[in-house]
Design an enzyme around this catalytic site. Structure first.
Site, PDB file in Angstrom:
ATOM      1  N   ASP A  82       0.610  -1.180   0.333  1.00 20.70           N
ATOM      2  CA  ASP A  82       0.183  -0.256  -0.013  1.00 20.70           C
ATOM      3  C   ASP A  82       0.587   1.219  -0.139  1.00 20.70           C
ATOM      4  OD1 ASP A  82       0.664  -0.370   2.760  1.00 20.70           O
ATOM      5  OD2 ASP A  82      -0.159   1.294   3.554  1.00 20.70           O
ATOM      6  N   GLU A 177       0.292  -1.146   5.279  1.00 15.91           N
ATOM      7  CA  GLU A 177       1.264  -0.892   6.775  1.00 15.91           C
ATOM      8  C   GLU A 177       0.866   0.551   7.152  1.00 15.91           C
ATOM      9  OE1 GLU A 177       5.005   0.507   7.616  1.00 15.91           O
ATOM     10  OE2 GLU A 177       4.057   1.277   6.069  1.00 15.91           O
TER      11      GLU A 177
END
Length: 407
Positions: A82, A177
């Site tokens: 991400d 994350e």
């Protein structure tokens, strides 16, 4: 290692922003498209045990050992898929600047967006090298697609060069994350590593095995609203009491006044009125005793407010987030740091061991039983439109991963 740039440019074409306002996991479905692509690429490269968790959006794979059992341990490498929700990651338009001349870079002439060397002087150290920048309208995504590209290039190299001997290597890519949730559903058994590195740092040479101890604190204040014309000895203004609470915390322990190992109280959000107010803090310190003292100060300050204005005026909810992975790496797993230092120097890279003024997936993984320090990706100015990465750094870091794999 030259193909690492090609991979990186492909990967940043995927929009994988996480969403802090989402209640689902992963927080955005679009992360799954990238995960599926990586799993397919790993299969094509010849990796074993490739698994895409299409519900939780994790990718796992194995590069089988070819050293005849010389190394019985499994080393892992992890990066996240991400990108930050702080700046758009949609329709990223990277631009390659070959033989950078050390001057300001006009990212977007139409919008007058310029990467000024006065503001970002470290970019001058890449004079003569190749860097990748944005067009000034999005982030680049080097955090952490540079890490993903470096791990993927390492995997492809090892799988296509059987003459390079190594033990069993585990690879994993995680979602969300950036929201601090990257390992919420991480399958330790499937990953199957004895120790690992997250490849999620910044400038080349960075090596990190210390991070903040972290907690969040929510302070809820309760007041009494009375017409201001007759408020004497009756009104209890929750918003003002919240401000009073904040003023009682050490001024010098705010983020803007700290660096290195110094911790802080950071007021992230405040809202309220006369009847009720809420303040949300994050609490950080590398030293566990000082971290505990900071949490205790929040509690004692709340107790003082309740003593002054009446019980129930304020409630304090403190929640631990993660802890300093140094406690799990030192001294037993310091060879992970020593190996990285050694191979960096062999590649002509000067190691820079720094405390992380934040946290990583590796911090949580270390407390889950997987010692996991963090190494560099070669990127700068993460989470913003001035993000860039040096191509030569990415190539060197890929070489570093190969050396670490050989152990």
């Amino acid at each position: 290692m030259k193909d690492v740039l090609k991979k990186f440019l492909k990967y940043v074409s995927f929009d994988t922003q996480s969403d802090e306002n989402s209640s689902s996991f992963p927080s955005t479905e679009k992360q799954k498209k990238f995960a599926e692509y990586l799993a397919s690429e790993l299969r094509q490269a010849g990796a074993s045990d490739v698994y895409f968790d299409d519900e939780k959006c994790y990718v796992y794979a194995v590069i089988p050992a070819n050293d005849g059992g010389k190394n019985s341990k499994t080393l892992g490498f992890i990066s996240h898929m991400d990108t930050s929700p702080d700046v758009s990651g949609m329709n990223v338009k990277p631009r390659i600047i070959e033989k950078y001349d050390g001057n300001d870079i006009v990212l977007n002439e139409e919008k007058n967006i310029v990467l000024h060397t006065e503001k970002y002087p470290e970019i001058k150290s890449y004079t003569g090298q190749t860097i990748v920048v944005t067009d000034g309208t999005t982030l680049l995504g080097a955090d952490d697609k540079a890490g993903v590209a470096e791990i993927m290039q390492m995997a492809e190299y090892l799988l296509s060069h059987p003459e390079v001997k190594h033990g069993r290597i585990a690879v994993a890519f995680t979602p969300d994350e950036e929201l601090g949730k990257g390992v919420d559903y991480f399958d330790m058994q499937r990953f199957g590593a004895d120790f690992a590195y997250t490849v999620d740092g910044g400038a080349i040479g960075e090596l990190e095995y210390e991070n903040f101890n972290a907690a969040s604190a929510k302070l809820s204040f309760y007041g009494v609203n009375v017409h201001p014309g007759e408020a004497k000895n009756k009104m209890k203004n929750a918003a003002l009491i919240a401000m009073e609470f904040n003023s009682m915390l050490p001024v010098e322990q705010k983020p803007q006044f700290t660096c290195g190992y110094e911790g802080f109280f950071h007021l992230c959000e405040i809202s309220g009125d006369v009847e009720s107010a809420v303040m949300e803090y994050i609490i950080r310190d590398h030293d566990l005793d000082k971290f505990s003292e900071k949490k205790e100060l929040i509690r004692k300050t709340a107790d003082f407010i309740n003593l002054k204005y009446g019980e129930g005026t304020v409630t304090a909810e403190i929640t631990d987030s993660y802890f300093n992975m140094c406690d799990k790496i030192c001294p037993e797993y310091m060879f992970l740091i020593e190996n990285a230092e050694k191979y960096m120097r062999e590649l002509g890279v000067e190691p820079h061991i720094l405390p992380i003024r934040g946290g990583t997936d590796g911090a949580r993984l270390s407390f889950m039983g997987l010692p996991c320090p963090n190494i560099c990706t070669g990127g700068h100015n993460f989470h913003g439109r001035y993000e860039y990465v040096c191509v030569e750094s990415m190539e060197k870091i890929t070489e570093l991963l190969v050396k670490l794999a050989q152990g």
